[in-house]
Enzyme design. Structure first.
Site, PDB file in Angstrom:
ATOM      1  N   ASP A 179      -5.702  12.823 -78.696  1.00  0.00           N
ATOM      2  CA  ASP A 179      -5.095  14.250 -79.120  1.00  0.00           C
ATOM      3  C   ASP A 179      -4.064  13.282 -79.380  1.00  0.00           C
ATOM      4  O   ASP A 179      -2.445  14.330 -79.340  1.00  0.00           O
ATOM      5  CB  ASP A 179      -4.784  14.874 -77.660  1.00  0.00           C
ATOM      6  CG  ASP A 179      -6.329  15.575 -77.074  1.00  0.00           C
ATOM      7  OD1 ASP A 179      -6.994  15.909 -78.050  1.00  0.00           O
ATOM      8  OD2 ASP A 179      -6.046  15.761 -75.871  1.00  0.00           O
ATOM      9  N   HIS A 199      -9.381  18.549 -83.500  1.00  0.00           N
ATOM     10  CA  HIS A 199      -8.076  18.134 -84.175  1.00  0.00           C
ATOM     11  C   HIS A 199      -8.112  19.306 -84.985  1.00  0.00           C
ATOM     12  O   HIS A 199      -8.446  19.741 -85.359  1.00  0.00           O
ATOM     13  CB  HIS A 199      -8.590  17.364 -85.056  1.00  0.00           C
ATOM     14  CG  HIS A 199      -9.699  15.727 -84.572  1.00  0.00           C
ATOM     15  ND1 HIS A 199     -10.290  15.470 -84.738  1.00  0.00           N
ATOM     16  CD2 HIS A 199     -10.113  15.345 -83.360  1.00  0.00           C
ATOM     17  CE1 HIS A 199     -10.726  13.917 -84.362  1.00  0.00           C
ATOM     18  NE2 HIS A 199     -10.602  14.124 -83.504  1.00  0.00           N
ATOM     19  N   ARG A 245      -7.008  22.609 -71.339  1.00  0.00           N
ATOM     20  CA  ARG A 245      -7.066  21.752 -69.502  1.00  0.00           C
ATOM     21  C   ARG A 245      -5.703  21.166 -69.748  1.00  0.00           C
ATOM     22  O   ARG A 245      -5.089  21.189 -71.263  1.00  0.00           O
ATOM     23  CB  ARG A 245      -8.389  20.854 -69.062  1.00  0.00           C
ATOM     24  CG  ARG A 245      -9.255  21.465 -68.989  1.00  0.00           C
ATOM     25  CD  ARG A 245      -9.716  19.962 -68.388  1.00  0.00           C
ATOM     26  NE  ARG A 245     -10.146  18.796 -69.459  1.00  0.00           N
ATOM     27  CZ  ARG A 245     -11.665  18.180 -69.924  1.00  0.00           C
ATOM     28  NH1 ARG A 245     -11.240  17.466 -68.255  1.00  0.00           N
ATOM     29  NH2 ARG A 245     -11.851  17.597 -70.865  1.00  0.00           N
ATOM     30  N   PRO A 246      -4.509  21.124 -69.094  1.00  0.00           N
ATOM     31  CA  PRO A 246      -3.318  20.775 -68.904  1.00  0.00           C
ATOM     32  C   PRO A 246      -3.514  19.122 -69.297  1.00  0.00           C
ATOM     33  O   PRO A 246      -4.298  19.043 -68.776  1.00  0.00           O
ATOM     34  CB  PRO A 246      -2.487  20.678 -68.062  1.00  0.00           C
ATOM     35  CG  PRO A 246      -3.633  21.473 -67.161  1.00  0.00           C
ATOM     36  CD  PRO A 246      -4.376  22.167 -67.623  1.00  0.00           C
TER      37      PRO A 246
HETATM   38  P1  GDP Z   1      -5.949  14.685 -82.495  1.00  0.00           P
HETATM   39  O1  GDP Z   1      -7.229  15.970 -81.847  1.00  0.00           O
HETATM   40  O2  GDP Z   1      -4.971  13.633 -82.505  1.00  0.00           O
HETATM   41  O3  GDP Z   1      -6.171  15.052 -83.820  1.00  0.00           O
HETATM   42  O4  GDP Z   1      -4.219  15.730 -81.951  1.00  0.00           O
HETATM   43  P2  GDP Z   1      -4.551  17.375 -81.138  1.00  0.00           P
HETATM   44  O5  GDP Z   1      -5.047  18.208 -82.668  1.00  0.00           O
HETATM   45  O6  GDP Z   1      -5.864  17.144 -80.504  1.00  0.00           O
HETATM   46  O7  GDP Z   1      -3.369  17.220 -80.296  1.00  0.00           O
HETATM   47  C1  GDP Z   1      -2.169  16.796 -81.308  1.00  0.00           C
HETATM   48  C2  GDP Z   1      -1.512  18.332 -81.127  1.00  0.00           C
HETATM   49  O8  GDP Z   1       0.148  18.159 -82.124  1.00  0.00           O
HETATM   50  C3  GDP Z   1      -1.869  19.160 -82.014  1.00  0.00           C
HETATM   51  O9  GDP Z   1      -1.208  20.583 -81.558  1.00  0.00           O
HETATM   52  C4  GDP Z   1      -0.408  19.302 -83.487  1.00  0.00           C
HETATM   53  O10 GDP Z   1      -0.640  20.656 -83.514  1.00  0.00           O
HETATM   54  C5  GDP Z   1       0.237  18.451 -82.441  1.00  0.00           C
HETATM   55  N1  GDP Z   1       0.954  17.738 -83.418  1.00  0.00           N
HETATM   56  C6  GDP Z   1       1.332  16.510 -84.014  1.00  0.00           C
HETATM   57  N2  GDP Z   1       2.235  16.288 -84.858  1.00  0.00           N
HETATM   58  C7  GDP Z   1       3.054  16.340 -84.088  1.00  0.00           C
HETATM   59  C8  GDP Z   1       4.546  16.329 -83.919  1.00  0.00           C
HETATM   60  O11 GDP Z   1       4.935  14.722 -84.556  1.00  0.00           O
HETATM   61  N3  GDP Z   1       4.955  16.960 -83.118  1.00  0.00           N
HETATM   62  C9  GDP Z   1       5.234  18.004 -81.856  1.00  0.00           C
HETATM   63  N4  GDP Z   1       6.102  18.665 -81.335  1.00  0.00           N
HETATM   64  N5  GDP Z   1       3.547  18.257 -82.407  1.00  0.00           N
HETATM   65  C10 GDP Z   1       2.604  17.653 -83.290  1.00  0.00           C
HETATM   66  P1  IMO Z   2      -9.596  14.101 -79.900  1.00  0.00           P
HETATM   67  O1  IMO Z   2     -10.790  13.685 -80.804  1.00  0.00           O
HETATM   68  C1  IMO Z   2      -8.966  14.126 -75.713  1.00  0.00           C
HETATM   69  C2  IMO Z   2     -11.985  12.752 -72.728  1.00  0.00           C
HETATM   70  C3  IMO Z   2     -12.086  13.830 -71.681  1.00  0.00           C
HETATM   71  C4  IMO Z   2     -12.994  13.127 -70.671  1.00  0.00           C
HETATM   72  C5  IMO Z   2     -13.968  12.296 -70.982  1.00  0.00           C
HETATM   73  C6  IMO Z   2     -15.680  12.168 -71.151  1.00  0.00           C
HETATM   74  O2  IMO Z   2      -9.396  15.452 -79.710  1.00  0.00           O
HETATM   75  O3  IMO Z   2      -8.622  13.425 -79.647  1.00  0.00           O
HETATM   76  P2  IMO Z   2     -16.916  13.413 -72.879  1.00  0.00           P
HETATM   77  O4  IMO Z   2     -16.725  15.144 -73.198  1.00  0.00           O
HETATM   78  O5  IMO Z   2     -16.619  13.069 -73.683  1.00  0.00           O
HETATM   79  O6  IMO Z   2     -17.613  13.092 -71.868  1.00  0.00           O
HETATM   80  O7  IMO Z   2     -15.738  13.444 -71.774  1.00  0.00           O
HETATM   81  O8  IMO Z   2     -13.347  11.658 -72.518  1.00  0.00           O
HETATM   82  N1  IMO Z   2     -11.740  12.733 -74.049  1.00  0.00           N
HETATM   83  C7  IMO Z   2     -10.835  13.529 -75.058  1.00  0.00           C
HETATM   84  N2  IMO Z   2     -10.002  13.470 -74.379  1.00  0.00           N
HETATM   85  N3  IMO Z   2      -9.070  14.459 -76.663  1.00  0.00           N
HETATM   86  C8  IMO Z   2     -10.952  14.184 -77.280  1.00  0.00           C
HETATM   87  O9  IMO Z   2     -10.452  13.823 -78.804  1.00  0.00           O
HETATM   88  C9  IMO Z   2     -11.228  14.088 -76.048  1.00  0.00           C
HETATM   89  N4  IMO Z   2     -12.976  13.539 -76.466  1.00  0.00           N
HETATM   90  C10 IMO Z   2     -13.185  13.210 -74.419  1.00  0.00           C
HETATM   91  O10 IMO Z   2     -11.244  14.441 -71.301  1.00  0.00           O
HETATM   92  O11 IMO Z   2     -11.844  12.644 -70.117  1.00  0.00           O
HETATM   93 MG    MG Z   3      -7.443  16.152 -79.530  1.00  0.00          MG
END
Ligand code: GDP
Ligand code: IMO
Ligand code: MG
Length: 444
Positions: free
Chosen positions: A21, A49, A322-323
């Protein structure tokens, strides 16, 4: 004329350097225009993503984030485990928002399928192991069946691949013996976990999944052939890592990891494109640290500061809601991941979330029983015992989401980025100050 001496095109990878994330989706979306192919090589629907375009927010789980640009080919390669039902929901969701998914999506016939038993197994294993141990400790998986699907890939005789849908008779036959075994396993696990399970019906599942196979059929092909052809014709490929290096099954905080090689090391087996074809690895990191699920987290803040980061960063899971656990930036983690991934540049994300703190702490080293560590601990229990060594730096008060250049950032924010560069020894080329495409500062 393509010859053996033709230089390889400028392929790149985007990989997460923490526990997921980090904002990989945003960076992949920004880079997509420079590439011809966007390729997912690992993980499954455990990924979430996010791409924000104006007032539209897209959450992608299995489909590469390049899908928003209709002129690019998106590939779900062999290293991904695919839940066909989730994939079809994702395709429909995009179509309903005007994003057409047709020839621009290719799915590997070698990719393994996540079946309903994998999701049941995922939940039951967590419950049964936790009960057997008696300590309530769990990996905290996403419940998407990822671990059990990869386990079956390793077991082989109980595995199903996307290419299997092509032979209806064989598929139906195969399902009979797998379902017999899975029902026995689920029953035993449910008994151990003191809960119930949903018995599987092979005929009903065969019909349901052959139906999915028929719809997805036109997308299914030999994607390693496709990608190697692309390489030889000097097409540009962007690999989109899912999950993150600290969740890598070999190099992450085992056993609190996912079940694939989510570092850049997974690209080669996960796509069939050999090593040496990649000359740019972009490591994505948050300006602080988050983690979802169980496992060690050295800089975790279980206090008001952590809560403030969670609220400002909207740190709630894209996949499970989840938080997320929040803490200070851990550069020991990033340094280790950058090394494993062979990172050539960094993108620092969510810097805007840190506005308003008088001071910021950054972990630059670990100590174990008063002594520095030689390398990043391989053992999660050891990692749980280390003491973070913090450097305290001046914070920045003003909001930075409207800044247009790096130089417009408060000096303390600029210094924070430089501190990261100095510690990791890799240039920070991008600084993200908000979720939108425009909220991105580029550095030369
Ligand atoms: P990923 O799994 O790595 O693609 O990341 P996620 O999408 O799960 O989580 C990143 C979150 O941060 C998303 O809600 C994005 O829209 C947000 N985000 C990305 N870059 C920024 C930033 O520079 N600032 C803020 N405030 N949010 C961002
Ligand atoms: P992105 O691509 C955050 C974490 C789960 C758990 C562990 C194992 O959005 O960054 P799984 O279901 O894969 O067997 O869970 O890995 N986990 C992630 N945490 N972002 C992810 O993907 C994750 N993919 C798996 O929360 O702790
Ligand atoms: Mg993510």
């Amino acid at each position: 004329m393509i010859s053996a001496s033709t230089p390889f095109s400028d392929n790149a990878a985007v990989v997460g350097l923490q526990w997921g994330d980090e904002g990989k989706g945003k960076i992949v979306d920004l880079l997509t225009q420079q590439y011809d192919y966007v390729v997912r090589y690992n993980g499954g629907a455990n990924a979430g993503h996010t791409v924000v375009v104006g007032d539209q927010k897209y959450a992608l789980h299995l489909i590469p984030s390049g899908i928003l640009d209709a002129s690019k080919t998106n590939v779900i390669a062999n290293g991904v485990v695919i839940d066909p039902q989730k994939l079809l929901e994702e395709i429909d969701g995009l179509a309903s928002r005007g994003i057409e998914v047709g020839d621009n999506l290719r799915i590997s016939d070698r990719a393994h399928v996540v079946m309903p038993w994998h999701k049941q197994q995922d939940a039951l294993m967590e419950a049964a192991v936790s009960k057997a141990r008696g300590d309530g400790n769990k990996i905290g998986t996403t419940g998407r069946g990822i671990g059990p699907a990869y386990a079956d890939k390793a077991i082989r005789s109980t595995a199903i691949r996307m290419g299997d849908f092509a032979d209806r008779e064989k598929f139906t036959e195969k399902l009979q013996h797998i379902v017999t075994i899975k029902n026995a396993m689920l029953e035993a696990l449910a008994k151990l976990a003191d809960t119930t399970y949903e018995p599987l019906n092979a005929d009903q599942l065969a019909e349901q999944f052959l139906g999915y196979g028929e719809i997805l059929g036109p997308h299914i092909c030999d994607t390693s052939h496709l990608l190697n052809d692309a390489v030889s014709f000097n097409k540009r490929i962007l690999f989109e890592g899912a999950n993150a290096c600290m969740l890598d099954i070999d190099h992450g905080t085992f056993p609190y990891v996912t079940s694939s090689n989510c570092s850049s090391l997974g690209i080669y087996p996960g796509s069939g494109v050999p090593g040496g074809r990649l000359n740019r690895v972009i490591g994505i990191m948050k300006a602080y640290t988050t983690r979802v699920g169980g496992g060690p987290f050295v800089t975790e803040l279980d206090d008001e500061v952590g809560n403030r980061i969670r609220e400002r960063g909207r740190e709630f899971g894209t996949t499970t809601g989840r938080p997320r656990r929040c803490g200070w930036l851990d550069l020991t983690v990033v340094k280790y991941s950058a090394k494993i991934c062979g990172v050539t540049e960094l993108s620092v994300m969510l810097l805007d979330v840190l506005s308003g703190f008088d001071e910021l702490k950054v972990c630059t080293d670990y100590e174990l029983k008063g002594s520095p560590l030689e390398s990043f601990p391989s053992n999660a229990d050891v990692l749980d015992q280390v003491t973070p060594i913090y450097e305290t730096v001046t914070g920045f008060d003003r909001e930075i989401t409207e800044c247009k250049t790096f130089d417009e950032l408060p000096k303390a924010a600029q210094r924070y980025i430089e501190l990261i560069e100095e510690n990791i020894g890799v240039p920070v080329k991008t600084v993200s100050i908000g979720p939108e495409r425009t909220q991105t500062l580029h550095r030369s």
